[in-house]
Each structure stands twice: as structure tokens, then as C-alpha cells.
Design an enzyme around this catalytic site. Structure first.
Site, PDB file in Angstrom:
ATOM      1  N   ASP A   8       2.991  -4.548   0.430  1.00 15.81           N
ATOM      2  CA  ASP A   8       2.291  -5.631   1.108  1.00 15.81           C
ATOM      3  C   ASP A   8       1.401  -5.004   2.188  1.00 15.81           C
ATOM      4  O   ASP A   8       1.916  -4.378   3.121  1.00 15.81           O
ATOM      5  CB  ASP A   8       3.360  -6.541   1.730  1.00 15.81           C
ATOM      6  CG  ASP A   8       2.801  -7.840   2.230  1.00 15.81           C
ATOM      7  OD1 ASP A   8       1.570  -7.913   2.458  1.00 15.81           O
ATOM      8  OD2 ASP A   8       3.593  -8.781   2.413  1.00 15.81           O
ATOM      9  N   ASP A 107      -3.686  -8.686  -1.540  1.00 17.56           N
ATOM     10  CA  ASP A 107      -3.051  -7.676  -0.687  1.00 17.56           C
ATOM     11  C   ASP A 107      -1.606  -7.338  -1.050  1.00 17.56           C
ATOM     12  O   ASP A 107      -0.891  -6.769  -0.241  1.00 17.56           O
ATOM     13  CB  ASP A 107      -3.143  -8.113   0.780  1.00 17.56           C
ATOM     14  CG  ASP A 107      -2.323  -9.356   1.064  1.00 17.56           C
ATOM     15  OD1 ASP A 107      -1.878 -10.014   0.106  1.00 17.56           O
ATOM     16  OD2 ASP A 107      -2.126  -9.671   2.245  1.00 17.56           O
ATOM     17  N   GLU A 108      -1.174  -7.666  -2.251  1.00 17.29           N
ATOM     18  CA  GLU A 108       0.216  -7.408  -2.634  1.00 17.29           C
ATOM     19  C   GLU A 108       0.329  -6.939  -4.067  1.00 17.29           C
ATOM     20  O   GLU A 108      -0.432  -7.384  -4.920  1.00 17.29           O
ATOM     21  CB  GLU A 108       1.028  -8.710  -2.560  1.00 17.29           C
ATOM     22  CG  GLU A 108       1.532  -9.055  -1.197  1.00 17.29           C
ATOM     23  CD  GLU A 108       2.358 -10.328  -1.245  1.00 17.29           C
ATOM     24  OE1 GLU A 108       3.183 -10.460  -2.160  1.00 17.29           O
ATOM     25  OE2 GLU A 108       2.147 -11.177  -0.388  1.00 17.29           O
TER      26      GLU A 108
END
Length: 365
Positions: A8, A107-108
DNA sequence: AAGCGCGTTAGTC
DNA sequence: CTAACGGACTAACGCGCTT
């Protein structure tokens, strides 16, 4: 036994802006989605840690965020296209650290690293990944390591920012047990309300509760899944997800049921959506009009084409028709937001660039 | 019984 | 603890209809 990483990126949008402009490093930064209705209307997309200290976090209305902010706080509009570029580079780096890879959002990502054999080695691998992201992209991330996606995800939340949390299989259940049930990934306000009526407040309560009750309340599949997740069990494989829909949603300058105003907004959204369709080279069969009323109720209506299309005009024609119908059937309501979605997609078999080359060679035959 | 088209609900970041 | 309130996406499910 599988070993899964969840990665993350820490306050990603804000971090990217700090890299773009070193002058703002260290200050509270709030990345904003402006709706355009009034100067301060909109919501927070991301806040960095200094801003979070004052209770500013994702989803917070800008008006409230501004009231809570200290004077030196920097407010910036979200530049999603730019963040996407950086994200693509980051994902390409992460991909090289895994046997299989799954991007979950901008974003992960999940990485299956079972092949390296052992948690010690998985930790080393994670440290190497963090170091690479830092040197190559100047970004930090929080990593969770566990026996499956659910546990890895819960672990990555444990220590932020720049964290690294390992939860070995035999520790998974205890790791989750004492946490409040709403912290379990997948439990939102609606599910929580039902669980509370059964005095289920911790994940431990959920893990021990009656399966048939869960099935009655949530249906067979969701009931089963809830209990398994509470016990730290999850068999979902790590694999690339294929996009199923593309959409554009916007806020109208004011609540309205005026055809001209809504069509103007729709034209912009369709142009943008159509550009995206062309860019990634998909075709669509279903076109959906999304309407959100003054009271924030969402409705959709859709139409499916006989044959797959990539044409902007096909979207325009269908949306025009659906909009007309909508206003006819809802003579009272005014709209606050409006959107367009295409689905039933077919993806090009190869990435766009390579395809252009192979098209060229085959056309010369 | 399975699949499709259509619409809704819930959840995540 | 909730309400203020953006935009993009997934998954699941129910219903009516067709194959």
C-alpha cells in the site's frame, strides 16, 4: 502454503506531489477533488500525515477540511492522469518481485511470493521492494505479509506509514480476534448494523457465531465468506483483474432538470470516456446513464448494442435517448450529479503498441 | 438450469 | 458516533426473459 504480500503506497497522491515540488515537503498537504459548484465544494482525495494529525482524511468535505487546517496547509487539485503515470511505473517495478501479481487500485497491489519459500525470505523480499521503490521513485509503502490476501491486507494496515507487518498462518486468527468487527475488510456500515443486532462486536465474535444465522442475514455466499474471513481464511488467488467497466461521473453546476445543462455536462463526460476507450483499445456493448438526485439517490438505466462498438457517437445516441426517458419518467426530480458508463467490454488481445506493429506487418502481407 | 440484460445495494480507495 | 459529500471501480444479487 502460500505467502502473500499486500503493498500500500503511503498517502500516494500527496507523496507524488511532494516529489514534484520539494518546496512543500514537510508541510501538511491535502489533495482535493473539486466539484466546481462553489469555491470550496468537493472532498479530500488524500491527505499526508501532517494533515491527518488534524483529522483531515479521505472523503472529508473540503469545507470541513479547510476549517480544521493549519495556516501553512497546502491544498492542491488532484491530477489523476499524472498519478496514473507514476502508478504504472511503480506497478511495473512491483510486478518483478512476484510470481503472480494483482493491482487492486492506483496505489495498492497483492503479490504472491510463495515460490521463495519461507516467511524470512518474504521479509527480505519486502525490504528489497521497499528499498527499490524508495530509490527509484522516492515513495514509501506499507507492506503486510500473510498466508492469504485478506490477512496480508489487514497486516499492511497495522503499521503505517513505511511499515512492514508479518502475520504467520498460525498467528492469523489471534491477530484478527480482538479487533472491532468493522475493521474487517469488506464490512461497511450496513453489515455492521446487522452484526450489532446479534451482539457481534469483535472479529472473534464473528468467527465463533452461528453460520446459519449469518447465511439467513446475508445470504449463503456472503454469510460463509464473513465467517471464513473472521477466522483468517481466504482462498482467493492473486491474479490480474480485467476491467469490466469504464465510467465518468460529474457534478452539475447546480441542481437541475434542464436538458441543455445536463447534455452539456454529459458531452464533456462522454468525450473524456470515449478518449479513454480509444486509448486502451477496448470495445463496449452496454451504455449506462447514471443519475444522482438532489437527495443523493442513484439510479441507472442502460441499453445494450447488438454488436460491440468503439464509437463515441454510439454513446451519444444512447445517452440522449436514456436521458429523455429519464426526465419523462421523473417529472419532479432535479439532478445533482450525472454520469456515463460503458461495460460488456472486450479487450485487445495484445497491448495497444504491439498491436499497431503486428497490424502493420500483417497488412503488408 | 444457465445465461443475458437490467437495475439495485454494499463496499473499497 | 455521525453528518457534512468526489469519483471510479468491483462483486453480488434479484428479476424477467430466453435458450
Amino acid at each position: 502454503m502460500r505467502i502473500i504480500l499486500h503493498v500500500d503506497l503511503d498517502s500516494f497522491y500527496a507523496a507524488v506531489e511532494e516529489n514534484r515540488n520539494p518546496d512543500i515537503v514537510g508541510k501538511p498537504i491535502v489533495i482535493c477533488m473539486y466539484s466546481g459548484r462553489s469555491k470550496d465544494s468537493g472532498a479530500v482525495a488524500t491527505a499526508n500525515y501532517p494533515a491527518r494529525e488534524r483529522g483531515i482524511r479521505s472523503g472529508l468535505p473540503l469545507r470541513i477540511a479547510k476549517a480544521r487546517a493549519s495556516p501553512e496547509t497546502i491544498f492542491l487539485p488532484a491530477d489523476r492522469e499524472y498519478y496514473k503515470q507514476i502508478s504504472d511505473r511503480v506497478m511495473d517495478i512491483m510486478r518483478t518481485f512476484a510470481e503472480s501479481f494483482e493491482q487492486r487500485s492506483i496505489d495498492e497491489a497483492y503479490l504472491d511470493v510463495s515460490h521463495i519459500g519461507g516467511y524470512d525470505k518474504a521479509v527480505k523480499q519486502s525490504k528489497a521492494l521497499k528499498k527499490t521503490l524508495l530509490t527509484k521513485e522516492h515513495l514509501t509503502c506499507s507492506v503486510g505479509i500473510g498466508p492469504n490476501k485478506l490477512v496480508a491486507k489487514m497486516a499492511s494496515r497495522e503499521e503505517k506509514p513505511d511499515g512492514l507487518t508479518v502475520v504467520q498462518p498460525q498467528r492469523a486468527r489471534t491477530f484478527l480476534a480482538k479487533k472491532p468487527v468493522e475493521k474487517l475488510f469488506g464490512i461497511g456500515p450496513k453489515t455492521l448494523a446487522v452484526l450489532q443486532e446479534h451482539d457481534i462486536t469483535t472479529i472473534r465474535d464473528l468467527a465463533k457465531c452461528d453460520l446459519d444465522m449469518l447465511k439467513r442475514e446475508f445470504g449463503d455466499r456472503k454469510g460463509r465468506l464473513l465467517k471464513e474471513h473472521a477466522q483468517g481464511k481466504d482462498i482467493e488467488p492473486v491474479s490480474e483483474v480485467i476491467r469490466q467497466q469504464l465510467s465518468r461521473l460529474g457534478t452539475l453546476p447546480k441542481d437541475t432538470r434542464d436538458i441543455a445543462t445536463t447534455k452539456k455536462k454529459l458531452a464533456t463526460l462522454i468525450a473524456d470516456l470515449s478518449k479513454h476507450v480509444t486509448k486502451i483499445g477496448v470495445t463496449f456493448r452496454t451504455v449506462t446513464l447514471i443519475t444522482i438526485t438532489t437527495t443523493l439517490d442513484m439510479q441507472t438505466r442502460s441499453q445494450t448494442l447488438e454488436k460491440p462498438s468503439r464509437k463515441r457517437q454510439d454513446i451519444v445516441t444512447i445517452i440522449d435517448q436514456l436521458l429523455k426517458e429519464y426526465f419523462k419518467e421523473h417529472p419532479q426530480v432535479r439532478l445533482r450529479r450525472i454520469g456515463v458508463r460503458v461495460s460488456s467490454l472486450t479487450h485487445p488481445t495484445q497491448p495497444k503498441q504491439q498491436r499497431a506493429l503486428s497490424d502493420f506487418s500483417s497488412s503488408r502481407r
